[in-house]
Design an enzyme around this catalytic site. Sequence first.
Site, PDB file in Angstrom:
ATOM      1  N   ARG A 117       0.825  -1.209   0.000  1.00 39.75           N
ATOM      2  CA  ARG A 117       0.000   0.000   0.000  1.00 39.75           C
ATOM      3  C   ARG A 117       0.858   1.257   0.000  1.00 39.75           C
ATOM      4  O   ARG A 117       0.418   2.311  -0.416  1.00 39.75           O
ATOM      5  CB  ARG A 117      -0.842   0.078   1.296  1.00 39.75           C
ATOM      6  CG  ARG A 117      -2.007  -0.825   1.382  1.00 39.75           C
ATOM      7  CD  ARG A 117      -2.521  -0.867   2.818  1.00 39.75           C
ATOM      8  NE  ARG A 117      -3.071   0.390   3.317  1.00 39.75           N
ATOM      9  CZ  ARG A 117      -4.319   0.790   3.134  1.00 39.75           C
ATOM     10  NH1 ARG A 117      -5.150   0.035   2.459  1.00 39.75           N
ATOM     11  NH2 ARG A 117      -4.746   1.916   3.626  1.00 39.75           N
TER      12      ARG A 117
ATOM     13  N   ARG B 165       9.200   6.553  -3.435  1.00 39.33           N
ATOM     14  CA  ARG B 165       9.440   7.509  -4.522  1.00 39.33           C
ATOM     15  C   ARG B 165      10.787   8.195  -4.393  1.00 39.33           C
ATOM     16  O   ARG B 165      11.212   8.507  -3.298  1.00 39.33           O
ATOM     17  CB  ARG B 165       8.453   8.666  -4.524  1.00 39.33           C
ATOM     18  CG  ARG B 165       7.090   8.441  -4.105  1.00 39.33           C
ATOM     19  CD  ARG B 165       6.273   9.687  -4.454  1.00 39.33           C
ATOM     20  NE  ARG B 165       4.884   9.308  -4.385  1.00 39.33           N
ATOM     21  CZ  ARG B 165       4.089   9.653  -3.387  1.00 39.33           C
ATOM     22  NH1 ARG B 165       4.511  10.409  -2.420  1.00 39.33           N
ATOM     23  NH2 ARG B 165       2.851   9.237  -3.399  1.00 39.33           N
TER      24      ARG B 165
ATOM     25  N   ARG C  47      -8.933  -6.939  13.746  1.00 42.80           N
ATOM     26  CA  ARG C  47      -8.234  -6.003  14.622  1.00 42.80           C
ATOM     27  C   ARG C  47      -9.154  -4.827  14.869  1.00 42.80           C
ATOM     28  O   ARG C  47      -9.987  -4.471  14.014  1.00 42.80           O
ATOM     29  CB  ARG C  47      -6.944  -5.488  13.958  1.00 42.80           C
ATOM     30  CG  ARG C  47      -5.900  -6.520  13.774  1.00 42.80           C
ATOM     31  CD  ARG C  47      -5.335  -7.038  15.065  1.00 42.80           C
ATOM     32  NE  ARG C  47      -4.425  -6.089  15.715  1.00 42.80           N
ATOM     33  CZ  ARG C  47      -3.913  -6.301  16.926  1.00 42.80           C
ATOM     34  NH1 ARG C  47      -4.248  -7.380  17.622  1.00 42.80           N
ATOM     35  NH2 ARG C  47      -3.074  -5.432  17.448  1.00 42.80           N
TER      36      ARG C  47
ATOM     37  N   ARG D  32      -0.424   5.717  16.576  1.00 46.49           N
ATOM     38  CA  ARG D  32      -0.342   7.075  16.019  1.00 46.49           C
ATOM     39  C   ARG D  32      -1.206   8.038  16.821  1.00 46.49           C
ATOM     40  O   ARG D  32      -2.070   7.612  17.585  1.00 46.49           O
ATOM     41  CB  ARG D  32      -0.746   7.096  14.536  1.00 46.49           C
ATOM     42  CG  ARG D  32      -2.101   6.538  14.224  1.00 46.49           C
ATOM     43  CD  ARG D  32      -2.301   6.414  12.707  1.00 46.49           C
ATOM     44  NE  ARG D  32      -3.526   5.660  12.426  1.00 46.49           N
ATOM     45  CZ  ARG D  32      -3.841   5.152  11.244  1.00 46.49           C
ATOM     46  NH1 ARG D  32      -3.038   5.296  10.224  1.00 46.49           N
ATOM     47  NH2 ARG D  32      -4.967   4.489  11.076  1.00 46.49           N
TER      48      ARG D  32
ATOM     49  N   GLU E 232      -4.111   6.209  19.182  1.00 49.41           N
ATOM     50  CA  GLU E 232      -4.693   4.943  18.713  1.00 49.41           C
ATOM     51  C   GLU E 232      -3.927   3.757  19.277  1.00 49.41           C
ATOM     52  O   GLU E 232      -2.717   3.650  19.093  1.00 49.41           O
ATOM     53  CB  GLU E 232      -4.634   4.870  17.178  1.00 49.41           C
ATOM     54  CG  GLU E 232      -5.484   5.922  16.507  1.00 49.41           C
ATOM     55  CD  GLU E 232      -5.645   5.674  15.007  1.00 49.41           C
ATOM     56  OE1 GLU E 232      -5.181   4.625  14.498  1.00 49.41           O
ATOM     57  OE2 GLU E 232      -6.221   6.551  14.355  1.00 49.41           O
TER      58      GLU E 232
ATOM     59  N   TYR F  52      -9.559  -5.751   3.299  1.00 48.77           N
ATOM     60  CA  TYR F  52      -9.007  -4.466   3.752  1.00 48.77           C
ATOM     61  C   TYR F  52      -9.280  -3.411   2.681  1.00 48.77           C
ATOM     62  O   TYR F  52      -8.412  -3.029   1.922  1.00 48.77           O
ATOM     63  CB  TYR F  52      -7.503  -4.672   3.968  1.00 48.77           C
ATOM     64  CG  TYR F  52      -6.714  -3.539   4.595  1.00 48.77           C
ATOM     65  CD1 TYR F  52      -7.295  -2.374   5.063  1.00 48.77           C
ATOM     66  CD2 TYR F  52      -5.335  -3.670   4.732  1.00 48.77           C
ATOM     67  CE1 TYR F  52      -6.539  -1.372   5.642  1.00 48.77           C
ATOM     68  CE2 TYR F  52      -4.563  -2.683   5.309  1.00 48.77           C
ATOM     69  CZ  TYR F  52      -5.171  -1.522   5.757  1.00 48.77           C
ATOM     70  OH  TYR F  52      -4.409  -0.537   6.321  1.00 48.77           O
TER      71      TYR F  52
ATOM     72  N   ASP G  66     -10.319   0.301   1.093  1.00 50.51           N
ATOM     73  CA  ASP G  66     -10.402   1.741   1.287  1.00 50.51           C
ATOM     74  C   ASP G  66     -11.823   2.170   0.904  1.00 50.51           C
ATOM     75  O   ASP G  66     -12.608   1.363   0.391  1.00 50.51           O
ATOM     76  CB  ASP G  66      -9.380   2.459   0.393  1.00 50.51           C
ATOM     77  CG  ASP G  66      -7.953   2.243   0.886  1.00 50.51           C
ATOM     78  OD1 ASP G  66      -7.772   2.023   2.100  1.00 50.51           O
ATOM     79  OD2 ASP G  66      -7.022   2.285   0.058  1.00 50.51           O
TER      80      ASP G  66
HETATM   81  N1  UDP Z   1       3.150   1.247   7.778  1.00 42.51           N
HETATM   82  C1  UDP Z   1       4.383   1.231   8.407  1.00 42.51           C
HETATM   83  N2  UDP Z   1       4.831   2.354   9.022  1.00 42.51           N
HETATM   84  C2  UDP Z   1       4.108   3.502   9.066  1.00 42.51           C
HETATM   85  C3  UDP Z   1       2.856   3.528   8.405  1.00 42.51           C
HETATM   86  C4  UDP Z   1       2.397   2.385   7.788  1.00 42.51           C
HETATM   87  O1  UDP Z   1       5.053   0.224   8.403  1.00 42.51           O
HETATM   88  O2  UDP Z   1       4.569   4.485   9.678  1.00 42.51           O
HETATM   89  C5  UDP Z   1       2.665   0.013   7.129  1.00 42.51           C
HETATM   90  C6  UDP Z   1       2.082  -0.963   8.114  1.00 42.51           C
HETATM   91  O3  UDP Z   1       2.437  -2.277   7.702  1.00 42.51           O
HETATM   92  C7  UDP Z   1       0.587  -0.755   7.978  1.00 42.51           C
HETATM   93  C8  UDP Z   1       0.457  -0.440   6.499  1.00 42.51           C
HETATM   94  O4  UDP Z   1       1.645   0.266   6.192  1.00 42.51           O
HETATM   95  O5  UDP Z   1      -0.139  -1.874   8.348  1.00 42.51           O
HETATM   96  C9  UDP Z   1      -0.745   0.408   6.154  1.00 42.51           C
HETATM   97  O6  UDP Z   1      -0.764   1.509   7.011  1.00 42.51           O
HETATM   98  P1  UDP Z   1      -1.824   2.690   6.911  1.00 42.51           P
HETATM   99  O7  UDP Z   1      -1.513   3.609   8.032  1.00 42.51           O
HETATM  100  O8  UDP Z   1      -1.814   3.211   5.528  1.00 42.51           O
HETATM  101  O9  UDP Z   1      -3.172   1.910   7.137  1.00 42.51           O
HETATM  102  P2  UDP Z   1      -4.578   2.408   7.675  1.00 42.51           P
HETATM  103  O10 UDP Z   1      -4.617   1.943   9.078  1.00 42.51           O
HETATM  104  O11 UDP Z   1      -4.572   3.909   7.574  1.00 42.51           O
HETATM  105  O12 UDP Z   1      -5.582   1.711   6.812  1.00 42.51           O
END
Ligand code: UDP
Length: 378
Positions: free
Chosen positions: A181, A185, A258, A289, A314, A362, A364
């Site tokens: 995901r 870049r 989860r 976060r 969270e 999962y 979006d």
């Molecule tokens: N991820 C990570 N570090 C970060 C943010 C995301 O390793 O700082 C990885 C982690 O494996 C996570 C996945 O990217 O499960 C998707 O995270 P995102 O925050 O995009 O998911 P959301 O909870 O917002 O759907």
Amino acid sequence: METRYDYLIVGAGLFGATFAHLADKQGKRCLVIDKRLHTGGNIYCENIKGINVHKYGAHIFHTSDKKIWDFVNSIVRFNRYTNSPVAQAADGRLYNLPFNMNTFYQMWNVKTPEEAYAKIEEQRREAILQMEEDGITEPRNLEEQALALIGRDIYYKLIKGYTEKQWGRSCSRLPAFIIRRLPVRLTFDNNYFNDTYQGIPIGGYNRLVDGLLNGIEVILDTDFFSDREKWESLAEKIVFTGKIDEFYGYRFGKLQYRTVRFETEILEEANYQGNAVVNYTSSEVPYTRIIEHKHFEAFGNEVYDNPHTVISREYSTEWVEGMEPFYPVNDTKNQEIYAKYKKLVDREDNVIFGGRLAEYKYYDMAPIIANVLKYFNI
Ligand code: UDP
């Protein structure tokens, strides 16, 4: 008994509300029921001190499909919010996400794409060589995928701790697709998403949901399973957006999910962290976060117009009965159970299953809307 509705829609979340909206437009009679006290499912917001608080976690709408963007904007206008999270690592330093030239500069002090590329390649090669030695041709799990994609420095500083907190499982037991995901870049671009369109509904997500459900009969505080036969008898077809294992009485076993527990605080200051999303990637910090909600809708110095701010820490946990499930756990064990339920799903004529819980996927938000549009051949 005569059916009074064309569709009984179980769940007033994004899938259910969008389905009801489009069916209603075609002149179908819809009834939406939801066990919660509000509509919107997990995109529901609560207004606290004039700030729309994303009660069930941050939602940022993004898509490259103009049709979907136009559709949601026809219900409510979206703002120009661009997600650019910052990560605080175990070393106490801040790193930009997704992994881009800013991150590489902060991590390695490299200043050009060429230098960054060389550094990443060196670390990737190390991981790939190791995998080859072990006879592995394709990354089998998230850890191998991350190491092969971006290398050890970033994996250990920014990925491993965060991911293991979020999923409560070791990265070597998680599917590789989760990490795909995240873009990588070689430009100084902190935009988390690659999509053409991105934003938050002006006035919050409740405006979107209220717009979708405008004129549609909705009954809240009502659990489909408490009187299943009655509800089923009311309509020609059921649109089910709840948990798929519960729909089938858990006959093949329970699926795991989860969920997230939020510690929400109102602060007497205007600008706590200067960004909507700050991730804590260290395994030592118990939360994944901190969301500062006002930044989704107030930009630049507008954030000072409101002297208060609301933040949510969270805490990711395993789902147990009585909590709201957020994320399906798409590991092998759970996918095998889901595959059994899916066989039953495929044999249903009068039930449509949609959304994260019913499809155990999962998703979006935009693909959810895309799926509903498809039902209506839009
Ligand atoms: N991820 C990570 N570090 C970060 C943010 C995301 O390793 O700082 C990885 C982690 O494996 C996570 C996945 O990217 O499960 C998707 O995270 P995102 O925050 O995009 O998911 P959301 O909870 O917002 O759907």
